[in-house]
Enzyme design. Sequence first.
Site, PDB file in Angstrom:
ATOM      1  N   PHE A 130       0.818  -1.238  -0.134  1.00 41.79           N
ATOM      2  CA  PHE A 130      -0.015   0.081  -0.096  1.00 41.79           C
ATOM      3  C   PHE A 130       0.782   1.290  -0.112  1.00 41.79           C
ATOM      4  CE2 PHE A 130      -2.888   2.917   1.980  1.00 41.79           C
ATOM      5  CZ  PHE A 130      -4.182   2.783   1.249  1.00 41.79           C
ATOM      6  N   ASP A 207       1.480  -4.404   8.899  1.00 42.00           N
ATOM      7  CA  ASP A 207       0.199  -3.534   8.646  1.00 42.00           C
ATOM      8  C   ASP A 207      -0.895  -4.250   8.312  1.00 42.00           C
ATOM      9  OD1 ASP A 207      -1.681  -1.970   7.895  1.00 42.00           O
ATOM     10  OD2 ASP A 207      -0.492  -0.518   7.019  1.00 42.00           O
ATOM     11  N   TYR A 232     -11.235   1.469  10.146  1.00 40.20           N
ATOM     12  CA  TYR A 232     -12.401   2.018   9.250  1.00 40.20           C
ATOM     13  C   TYR A 232     -12.664   0.852   8.158  1.00 40.20           C
ATOM     14  CZ  TYR A 232      -8.543   4.284   6.810  1.00 40.20           C
ATOM     15  OH  TYR A 232      -7.197   4.536   6.277  1.00 40.20           O
ATOM     16  N   LYS A 233     -11.775  -0.119   8.082  1.00 42.96           N
ATOM     17  CA  LYS A 233     -12.278  -1.166   6.966  1.00 42.96           C
ATOM     18  C   LYS A 233     -13.265  -2.157   7.736  1.00 42.96           C
ATOM     19  CE  LYS A 233      -8.224   0.522   4.575  1.00 42.96           C
ATOM     20  NZ  LYS A 233      -6.874   0.332   4.307  1.00 42.96           N
ATOM     21  N   ARG A 381     -12.046  -4.710  -7.732  1.00 44.59           N
ATOM     22  CA  ARG A 381     -11.950  -5.248  -6.304  1.00 44.59           C
ATOM     23  C   ARG A 381     -13.283  -5.650  -5.685  1.00 44.59           C
ATOM     24  NH1 ARG A 381      -8.175  -2.648  -1.680  1.00 44.59           N
ATOM     25  NH2 ARG A 381     -10.102  -1.261  -1.594  1.00 44.59           N
TER      26      ARG A 381
HETATM   27  C1  LIG Z   1      -6.140   1.623   4.604  1.00 40.40           C
HETATM   28  C2  LIG Z   1      -4.382   1.557   4.632  1.00 40.40           C
HETATM   29  C3  LIG Z   1      -3.806   2.395   5.329  1.00 40.40           C
HETATM   30  C4  LIG Z   1      -4.253   3.696   5.442  1.00 40.40           C
HETATM   31  O1  LIG Z   1      -3.491   4.572   6.213  1.00 40.40           O
HETATM   32  P1  LIG Z   1      -4.160   5.842   7.101  1.00 40.40           P
HETATM   33  O2  LIG Z   1      -2.996   6.467   7.669  1.00 40.40           O
HETATM   34  O3  LIG Z   1      -5.357   5.392   7.837  1.00 40.40           O
HETATM   35  O4  LIG Z   1      -4.866   6.637   6.019  1.00 40.40           O
HETATM   36  C5  LIG Z   1      -2.628   2.128   5.433  1.00 40.40           C
HETATM   37  N1  LIG Z   1      -1.947   0.911   4.965  1.00 40.40           N
HETATM   38  C6  LIG Z   1      -2.484  -0.010   4.687  1.00 40.40           C
HETATM   39  C7  LIG Z   1      -1.917  -1.275   4.327  1.00 40.40           C
HETATM   40  C8  LIG Z   1      -4.069   0.144   4.273  1.00 40.40           C
HETATM   41  O5  LIG Z   1      -4.575  -0.843   3.679  1.00 40.40           O
END
Ligand SMILES: *Cc1c(COP(=O)(O)O)cnc(C)c1O
Length: 421
Positions: A130, A207, A232-233, A381
């Site tokens: 990501f 992560d 939030y996911k 997706r």
């Molecule tokens: C959604 C996601 C993020 C989001 O990071 P924020 O700091 O909340 O914007 C980070 N890493 C991964 C792998 C994600 O899927």
Amino acid sequence: MDLSRAAAEAADATDPLAGFRARFTGTDDDGPDRLLYLDGNSLGRLPRETPAAVARAVEQEWGQGLVGSWRDWVQQSGRIGDVLAEGVLGARPGEVLVGDTTSVDLYKLLVAAADARPGRDVLVCCADDFPTDRYIVAGVAPARGMTVREVEAHIDTGLELDVLARALDERVAVVVLSQVAYRSGALVDIAEVTRLAREAGALVVWDLSHAAGAVPADLTAAGADLAVGCTYKYLNGGPGSPAFLYVRRELQEQLRQPIWGWFGQRDQFAMGTAYDPADGVDRFAVGTPPVLAMAAVEVGARLSAEAGIERLAAKGRALTELVIALADEWLGGHGVAVASPREPARRGSHVSLAHPQAWQLTQALIDRGVVPDFRTPDRLRLGPAPLYTRFVDVWDAMDRLRTVLGDRSHESYPTERSRVT
Ligand SMILES: *Cc1c(COP(=O)(O)O)cnc(C)c1O
């Protein structure tokens, strides 16, 4: 596998998690044109309890309790952390803290981990991870005179352990990796990677953003040292809800995170002149937490914990299995290819389909009441979150996709290059 709609209905009838769907807003409509939300891996649905919980935090705790409510609020980050630790992440109480964003928490743990490996000058990350994860690594490395070693991962099937193993040596301080790849859903084995990294003397910061609430992390059993992730996911904490961080108990006293704020201070309200980090996971806090947003996180975290991560993962595997089977059966002739691991144990709770016009397909589906999302370069997706997505929802969404491909209605949509945002 029986691919009839009746078989999907039968799967719903015996689904042990079926009752959770009604605990989310927007799930009443059962008509043929209802919204089919398959983007729970990006922003989870709103739990019905959340508005009242947030209203209580606003009206009673803030409105009436005023500053006196800090007695409770100072406990909140750790209390919700414990719910996640025990109910979702397979960690122990006192190892998880909620606050800040995933990006900031990753920065904190990455720098703390790099400091704990003096003399080592390489950070490892995955070339297909990501963006924020790669940016944080790319930003931290030069600031410390370190270099980044990016390991290649297959865009559909994810990172191979032997590829990672070849990148690990005595120069590597820290490895940053996602448990579930955001595009393909490919899953890596936390225990195996942790073992490989430990052999090389490196720490791993996991992560768990696309994994938490969808697949078990089993952090204690895997021997994991450090992790961060979104709420939030799949955890349904609401847009911009604060993230969580995990630090294995045995490491907490050895590590020192780089943002020295007063919420990480021992005896915070003594207002001491010098920074002296608190014991335990509290030392990874920085400043005043987003109290109102945390009220929403708590509801989401408790829902996932109540459902049970093993049951969520089992249903996620079955839902994605259905997506893959229907894609093979119905869509192969239309140029759609499965772009995720086919082996259930090797994927999270979302699946990507590759198609040259994936962008247009995404737009056409949204206009037909199906919400997937588009990911570069040509991926559609689909994230059927196991807490509130039914097998018939997957079946109907795939049926609408089949219709679009059949009548080629997506072809009238502009291409991605003309996208305005
Ligand atoms: C959604 C996601 C993020 C989001 O990071 P924020 O700091 O909340 O914007 C980070 N890493 C991964 C792998 C994600 O899927």
